[in-house]
Design a protein around this motif. Structure first.
Motif, PDB file in Angstrom:
ATOM      1  N   ARG A  11       0.623   7.458  16.655  1.00 50.21           N
ATOM      2  CA  ARG A  11       0.976   6.015  16.632  1.00 50.21           C
ATOM      3  C   ARG A  11       1.753   5.796  18.028  1.00 50.21           C
ATOM      4  O   ARG A  11       1.630   4.535  18.625  1.00 50.21           O
ATOM      5  CB  ARG A  11       2.173   6.284  15.526  1.00 50.21           C
ATOM      6  N   ARG A  53      -0.729   1.144  12.600  1.00 56.25           N
ATOM      7  CA  ARG A  53      -0.002   2.103  11.290  1.00 56.25           C
ATOM      8  C   ARG A  53      -1.101   2.383  10.273  1.00 56.25           C
ATOM      9  O   ARG A  53      -0.626   3.397   9.632  1.00 56.25           O
ATOM     10  CB  ARG A  53       1.223   1.192  10.789  1.00 56.25           C
ATOM     11  N   GLN A 101      -1.752   7.738   8.685  1.00 56.58           N
ATOM     12  CA  GLN A 101      -1.279   7.695   7.396  1.00 56.58           C
ATOM     13  C   GLN A 101      -1.656   9.125   6.688  1.00 56.58           C
ATOM     14  O   GLN A 101      -0.714   9.417   6.004  1.00 56.58           O
ATOM     15  CB  GLN A 101      -2.172   6.572   6.658  1.00 56.58           C
ATOM     16  N   GLU A 121       6.395   5.340   9.141  1.00 57.72           N
ATOM     17  CA  GLU A 121       4.985   4.962   9.104  1.00 57.72           C
ATOM     18  C   GLU A 121       4.535   4.840   7.732  1.00 57.72           C
ATOM     19  O   GLU A 121       3.592   4.448   7.414  1.00 57.72           O
ATOM     20  CB  GLU A 121       4.091   6.001   9.903  1.00 57.72           C
ATOM     21  N   ALA A 145       8.057  -4.134   8.787  1.00 53.23           N
ATOM     22  CA  ALA A 145       6.542  -4.028   8.794  1.00 53.23           C
ATOM     23  C   ALA A 145       6.003  -4.789   7.897  1.00 53.23           C
ATOM     24  O   ALA A 145       4.806  -5.371   7.822  1.00 53.23           O
ATOM     25  CB  ALA A 145       6.436  -2.324   8.709  1.00 53.23           C
ATOM     26  N   THR A 200       4.503  -0.142  17.889  1.00 52.40           N
ATOM     27  CA  THR A 200       4.280   1.463  17.635  1.00 52.40           C
ATOM     28  C   THR A 200       5.595   1.922  17.454  1.00 52.40           C
ATOM     29  O   THR A 200       5.618   2.851  16.698  1.00 52.40           O
ATOM     30  CB  THR A 200       3.473   1.987  18.719  1.00 52.40           C
TER      31      THR A 200
END
Length: 493
Positions: free
Chosen positions: A359, A366, A372, A405, A445, A476
């Motif tokens: 990231r 993301r 993830q 994240e 986000a 980021t």
């Protein structure tokens, strides 16, 4: 051609623990009458020894290193004593406990005493200066005063002391250098700067035990301050150095430096990042003798494709490096729970290191699977760490890196569960602030996704070369912008 200046400081001595006798003087720690006639100060010492010192170590089966090694220095050092008072008082104040003498008062006295110690460096014990500085680092991390950079200042001071006296001759010096190495890397990851010290080579960091720890201890492969991440720490150190290298390259492109320099910086970055990625992929924790993790835990730390079957007759867990020493006596349930917690802590670091790499360093979006999947695994390990109720003192960075994240409701619930547990156990301001930042990152986000319609799937590893580093970094490392807007500068120790 040298394309990037490296640390001017020599490699710190990474030496095994000394077989020395405890320097603890003959006093009765629970009473602390030998330290002060004032009841409130004795209460602060009691809090430091019986509460705080247990919150910041992984291992203490034969005693707590802060009690064994740091506390005796207070007999001759007012700076160390006042730093302990400041740290304990700040922790109690955050929990709503008031004292007639405030933590800031003790902090100022510690700073003044430290200045006098440094002026007389040739006449005082090196460990007194280093202990005072490191305790003040713990204090600053705990209180989180705005956007102060005082942690970096203290760490530079500690490194200066260590470089002036490069070879510790006792256990206390080695322990304090280990504390420095932990915070040097954590501060670098927190601030996006390069570590002050050079990365230790593979195998240089040996597990640091408490004084008097038996050789056959179930915790024999556990470091006092790094847990089961001792062999992972050199990789994390190199990881923390990647973002500054990336910035150097981007600036060279942006200002149209000579092409040979640009090519050299790009090659340096790609080589360093690839090396870290490979090392993270290959790393596995080295388990103590006679410890086989529970079956449900095994699959969580094993790279894809490895056999995850487990047999009750196995002496090691598949995919995890074991120990070939003779069998030890069975562990108690509390020992097993503690080891499980320490193991999950180390695995959380590994997966959050991948999150940071993909990231922050590679600028993956993301939504990318690599981001993830590793964020999910890191959060699962964070929850397992707190579920086993073992040490949680070093958990904040991997929890924060993964939580920022988190997109799926399940992952955000895992993050909230882990944050709730460590806030309750540790009672420190940096944890509160970190949780506030995570929630604001989620809000921004989510709103950005709504505005954009869909997450940006077009960015990937090569996006670092588009010459617009500021925009990429804002995307980021959204949490850094959130921290700036909130007026805080968190060190995730």
């Amino acid at each position: 051609m040298t394309v990037r200046g490296r640390s001017a400081y020599p490699e710190l001595a990474m030496i095994p623990p000394f077989p020395a006798a405890s320097p603890l003087l003959e006093f009765c720690p629970p009473l602390f009458a030998e330290f002060s006639e004032r009841p409130n100060r004795r209460a602060l010492l009691n809090h430091f020894c019986n509460v705080m010192s247990h919150l910041i170590v992984f291992r203490e089966e034969s005693g707590n290193p802060f009690q064994q090694l740091v506390l005796p220095l207070t007999q001759k050092s007012g700076s160390v004593m006042n730093a302990i008072y400041a740290l304990a008082s700040a922790h109690m104040e955050h929990q709503g406990v008031d004292h007639p003498e405030k933590s800031l008062y003790f902090h100022n006295r510690a700073i003044q005493s430290l200045g006098k110690l440094i002026e007389n460096n040739g006449k005082v014990n090196r460990n007194e200066i280093l202990a005072a500085i490191m305790l003040l680092v713990y204090y600053e991390v705990l209180v989180q005063r705005g956007q102060s950079n005082i942690v970096a200042v203290h760490l530079k001071g500690a490194l200066t002391v260590m470089c002036a006296n490069p070879d510790p001759t006792d256990t206390t010096g080695a322990f304090l250098e280990r504390a420095f190495r932990f915070y040097d890397v954590i501060a670098a990851l927190s601030n996006g700067t390069a570590p002050l010290s050079a990365a230790p080579g593979p195998g240089c960091l040996l597990p640091f035990p408490p004084l008097g720890a038996p050789a056959a201890s179930p915790l024999s492969n556990v470091d006092t301050l790094l847990g089961m991440a001792t062999t992972l720490w050199p990789i994390i150190h190199r990881l923390s150095d990647l973002l500054p290298i990336k910035r150097d390259y981007d600036l060279a492109v942006r200002f149209n430096d000579a092409q040979p320099r640009i090519d050299a910086l790009r090659a340096e970055f790609e080589s360093a990042a690839s090396s870290v990625e490979t090392a993270l992929s290959q790393w596995q924790p080295h388990l103590p003798p006679n410890f086989v993790p529970d079956g449900d835990d095994l699959t969580l730390g094993i790279p894809a494709g490895q056999n995850t079957s487990n047999s009750s007759n196995d002496t090691t867990a598949p995919g995890i490096t074991g120990n070939t020493e003779p069998a030890h006596p069975p562990m108690s349930s509390s020992e097993r729970a503690r080891l499980h917690s320490i193991l999950h802590n180390a695995l959380a670091y590994r997966h959050s290191a991948f999150v940071y790499l993909y990231r922050t360093v590679y600028s993956y979006p993301r939504s990318h699977h690599a981001v993830q999947s590793n964020a999910h695994e890191a959060l699962v390990h964070c929850v397992a760490t707190v579920a086993y109720a073992g040490p949680m003192g070093a958990l904040l960075w991997p929890l924060f890196a993964a939580a920022c994240e988190a997109v799926a409701t399940e992952d955000r619930s895992l993050a909230e569960r882990a944050f709730s547990a460590i806030r309750k156990r540790q009672g420190m301001m940096n944890i509160e602030r970190a949780w506030e930042i995570v929630q604001e990152v989620w809000r921004r986000a989510d709103w950005a996704d709504v505005v954009a319609g869909l997450p940006d799937e077009g960015r990937g590893r090569n996006s670092m070369y588009n010459g617009n580093f500021e925009q990429e970094e804002a995307e980021t490392d959204l949490w850094r912008q959130v921290s700036k807007d909130m007026g805080v500068n968190i060190v995730f120790g």
